[in-house]
Scaffold this motif. Structure first.
Motif, PDB file in Angstrom:
ATOM      1  N   ASP A 172       0.831  -1.219   0.000  1.00 41.37           N
ATOM      2  CA  ASP A 172       0.000   0.000   0.000  1.00 41.37           C
ATOM      3  C   ASP A 172       0.859   1.261   0.000  1.00 41.37           C
ATOM      4  N   GLU A 173       2.112   1.137   0.453  1.00 40.23           N
ATOM      5  CA  GLU A 173       2.983   2.314   0.571  1.00 40.23           C
ATOM      6  C   GLU A 173       3.986   2.347  -0.589  1.00 40.23           C
ATOM      7  N   ALA A 174       3.983   3.451  -1.332  1.00 47.82           N
ATOM      8  CA  ALA A 174       4.944   3.595  -2.438  1.00 47.82           C
ATOM      9  C   ALA A 174       6.359   3.507  -1.880  1.00 47.82           C
ATOM     10  N   CYS A 182       0.160  -3.357  -6.684  1.00 47.54           N
ATOM     11  CA  CYS A 182       0.952  -4.065  -7.702  1.00 47.54           C
ATOM     12  C   CYS A 182       1.904  -3.095  -8.396  1.00 47.54           C
ATOM     13  N   LEU A 183       1.387  -1.921  -8.764  1.00 47.37           N
ATOM     14  CA  LEU A 183       2.233  -0.948  -9.470  1.00 47.37           C
ATOM     15  C   LEU A 183       3.329  -0.417  -8.543  1.00 47.37           C
ATOM     16  N   ASN A 184       3.023  -0.261  -7.243  1.00 37.45           N
ATOM     17  CA  ASN A 184       4.061   0.184  -6.285  1.00 37.45           C
ATOM     18  C   ASN A 184       5.230  -0.799  -6.272  1.00 37.45           C
ATOM     19  N   ILE A 185       4.917  -2.096  -6.231  1.00 40.45           N
ATOM     20  CA  ILE A 185       5.995  -3.104  -6.207  1.00 40.45           C
ATOM     21  C   ILE A 185       6.759  -3.068  -7.534  1.00 40.45           C
ATOM     22  N   MET A 186       6.004  -2.982  -8.635  1.00 41.51           N
ATOM     23  CA  MET A 186       6.677  -2.941  -9.946  1.00 41.51           C
ATOM     24  C   MET A 186       7.589  -1.719 -10.057  1.00 41.51           C
ATOM     25  N   ARG A 187       7.129  -0.566  -9.545  1.00 39.00           N
ATOM     26  CA  ARG A 187       7.961   0.655  -9.645  1.00 39.00           C
ATOM     27  C   ARG A 187       9.230   0.512  -8.811  1.00 39.00           C
ATOM     28  N   CYS A 229       1.094 -11.285  -3.912  1.00 39.53           N
ATOM     29  CA  CYS A 229       0.401 -10.758  -2.721  1.00 39.53           C
ATOM     30  C   CYS A 229      -0.882 -10.031  -3.095  1.00 39.53           C
ATOM     31  N   LEU A 230      -1.374 -10.237  -4.324  1.00 38.50           N
ATOM     32  CA  LEU A 230      -2.541  -9.470  -4.785  1.00 38.50           C
ATOM     33  C   LEU A 230      -3.815 -10.252  -4.479  1.00 38.50           C
ATOM     34  N   ILE A 231      -4.079 -10.372  -3.187  1.00 38.26           N
ATOM     35  CA  ILE A 231      -5.178 -11.246  -2.759  1.00 38.26           C
ATOM     36  C   ILE A 231      -6.537 -10.578  -2.992  1.00 38.26           C
ATOM     37  N   PRO A 232      -7.570 -11.374  -3.248  1.00 38.91           N
ATOM     38  CA  PRO A 232      -8.879 -10.777  -3.505  1.00 38.91           C
ATOM     39  C   PRO A 232      -9.404 -10.029  -2.270  1.00 38.91           C
ATOM     40  N   VAL A 233     -10.010  -8.877  -2.525  1.00 37.22           N
ATOM     41  CA  VAL A 233     -10.596  -8.082  -1.434  1.00 37.22           C
ATOM     42  C   VAL A 233     -12.112  -8.160  -1.595  1.00 37.22           C
ATOM     43  N   VAL A 292      -8.382  -5.382 -14.303  1.00 33.92           N
ATOM     44  CA  VAL A 292      -7.848  -4.015 -14.352  1.00 33.92           C
ATOM     45  C   VAL A 292      -6.366  -4.034 -13.996  1.00 33.92           C
ATOM     46  N   MET A 293      -6.006  -4.828 -12.985  1.00 34.86           N
ATOM     47  CA  MET A 293      -4.611  -4.883 -12.525  1.00 34.86           C
ATOM     48  C   MET A 293      -3.691  -5.405 -13.635  1.00 34.86           C
ATOM     49  N   GLU A 294      -4.108  -6.486 -14.291  1.00 36.26           N
ATOM     50  CA  GLU A 294      -3.239  -7.060 -15.339  1.00 36.26           C
ATOM     51  C   GLU A 294      -2.972  -6.050 -16.450  1.00 36.26           C
ATOM     52  N   LYS A 295      -4.029  -5.313 -16.849  1.00 31.00           N
ATOM     53  CA  LYS A 295      -3.853  -4.352 -17.950  1.00 31.00           C
ATOM     54  C   LYS A 295      -2.935  -3.208 -17.517  1.00 31.00           C
ATOM     55  N   ALA A 296      -3.107  -2.747 -16.262  1.00 29.26           N
ATOM     56  CA  ALA A 296      -2.252  -1.657 -15.760  1.00 29.26           C
ATOM     57  C   ALA A 296      -0.800  -2.136 -15.654  1.00 29.26           C
TER      58      ALA A 296
END
Ligand SMILES: NC(=O)c1ccc[n+]([C@@H]2O[C@H](COP(=O)([O-])OP(=O)(O)OC[C@H]3O[C@@H](n4cnc5c(N)ncnc54)[C@H](OP(=O)(O)O)[C@@H]3O)[C@@H](O)[C@H]2O)c1
Length: 326
Positions: free
Chosen positions: A61-63, A113-118, A80-84, A171-175
């Protein structure tokens, strides 16, 4: 190829299995999650861990929270992208409007997901493997045989049906693909459904269908009173881990890959369980015309070269593990 990787969600069902397999193959592993202390006793005792495993605390959650965990690695696995299923105030996702559905269900996972990728991209990593789910590959109308390239769930239709939890993966996969393309990252996305077999962490043997097997072995109701007229796809959890590592190790793999053996009707699953353990308390079988299980084109999965175990082996290993850990 060097062999230093980071795993986000290393104490999860998927992450812990990737971690165990990677250590067995000689990888140096950096495992990250919010609360490593909960799993450290088990993970740090796996073969190879004393010499080659370091655990980190990081919250997606934290950049920037994963900056340290991905330092000096060649590849990053995101599991770690567990369903909410509920908003932070407890409201079920299915009762939210679009604004809250995006803000409270979809965006936290996508941004995490994008935070980890960045973090990985800043550290110079250009090999990333994400764990998603087959739920992102259900087109409307349904097709007889689906594949990972042509077939996507429709996030707008999922949101209109208030399936914000399912829409998240789409949405996550496309981003993630967009960010990867912008930075020259070779992204692989693995798509599992139900995963059974020996568990690395005992807690995972209490959850989901592993928990249902445990209850049925005790003579209690598992998941169903009657087998639903439906199918589910599944795989041996160790085969899933092998697919992740094969996708990472392949010099050419890129894009989405199914991480399932195949789909079976629940009647066939319960029949197979009855043959493995006749004393189990099994549900009544569905009587009537059975629906056809979901069809998959496994060309891409098979290109990774992992031999996937069948139903008797998947269920047999799950039952044996539960019996040994009752
Ligand atoms: N399990 C299944 O049957 C199944 C089926 C299909 C697809 N999948 C997919 O597989 C992936 C992994 O699922 P799983 O079942 O392995 O999950 P899991 O067992 O619940 O584990 C989740 C892992 O992620 C960590 N985590 C959770 N929130 C985090 C956060 N905000 N920041 C950093 N780490 C966090 C957890 O540790 P901490 O709590 O300590 O942070 C744990 O290590 C998911 O994408 C899921 O949708 C799972």
């Amino acid at each position: 190829m060097t062999n230093r990787i980071a795993i986000a969600g290393a104490s999860g069902l998927v992450g812990a299995n990737i971690l165990k397999s990677a250590l067995e193959r000689g990888y140096v592993v950096r495992g990250a999650m919010r609360q490593p202390q909960k799993a450290a006793a088990v993970l740090e005792n796996l073969p190879g861990a004393a010499e080659r495993l370091t655990l980190f605390s990081a919250n997606m959650d934290e950049a920037g929270a994963f900056d340290e965990a991905v330092e000096d690695v060649d590849g990053v696995f995101i599991a770690c992208l567990i369903p909410v299923y509920r908003a932070p105030d407890g409201t079920p996702a299915t009762e939210l409007d679009d604004q809250r559905g995006f803000r409270e269900i979809i965006n936290p996972t996508v941004n995490g997901c994008l935070n980890i990728m960045r973090s990985a991209i800043r550290a110079g990593v250009r090999d990333i493997v994400i764990c998603s789910s087959t739920s992102s590959t259900n087109p409307i109308p349904a097709v007889a045989v689906k594949n990972e390239v042509d077939h996507w769930s429709d996030a707008d239709a999922q949101c209109a049906a208030k399936k914000y939890t399912s829409a998240t993966k789409t949405v996550m996969e496309k981003a993630a693909m967009e960010l990867a393309a912008a930075h020259g990252v070779r992204l692989r996305i693995l798509l599992p459904t139900l995963m059974l077999g020996p568990m690395v962490l005992p807690a995972h043997g209490e959850e989901g269908f592993m928990g249902a097997i445990r209850r049925m072995l005790r003579g209690e109701k598992g998941r169903h009173d009657t087998a639903p007229n439906d199918s589910t796809s599944m795989a041996h959890v160790e085969d899933v881990a092998a697919l992740f590592l094969a996708a990472y190790e392949s010099p050419t793999a890129e894009g989405r890959y199914y991480a399932v053996k195949q789909s079976w009707h629940w009647n066939d699953i319960y029949r197979a369980l009855g043959e493995i353990e006749p004393g189990m308390k099994l549900p009544q079988l569905f009587e009537g015309e059975q629906t056809t299980p979901t069809g998959f084109d496994f060309t891409r999965r098979d290109s990774l070269g992992v031999a996937m175990r069948g139903l008797p082996e998947i269920l047999g290993d799950a039952v044996n593990w539960v019996k040994a850990n009752m």
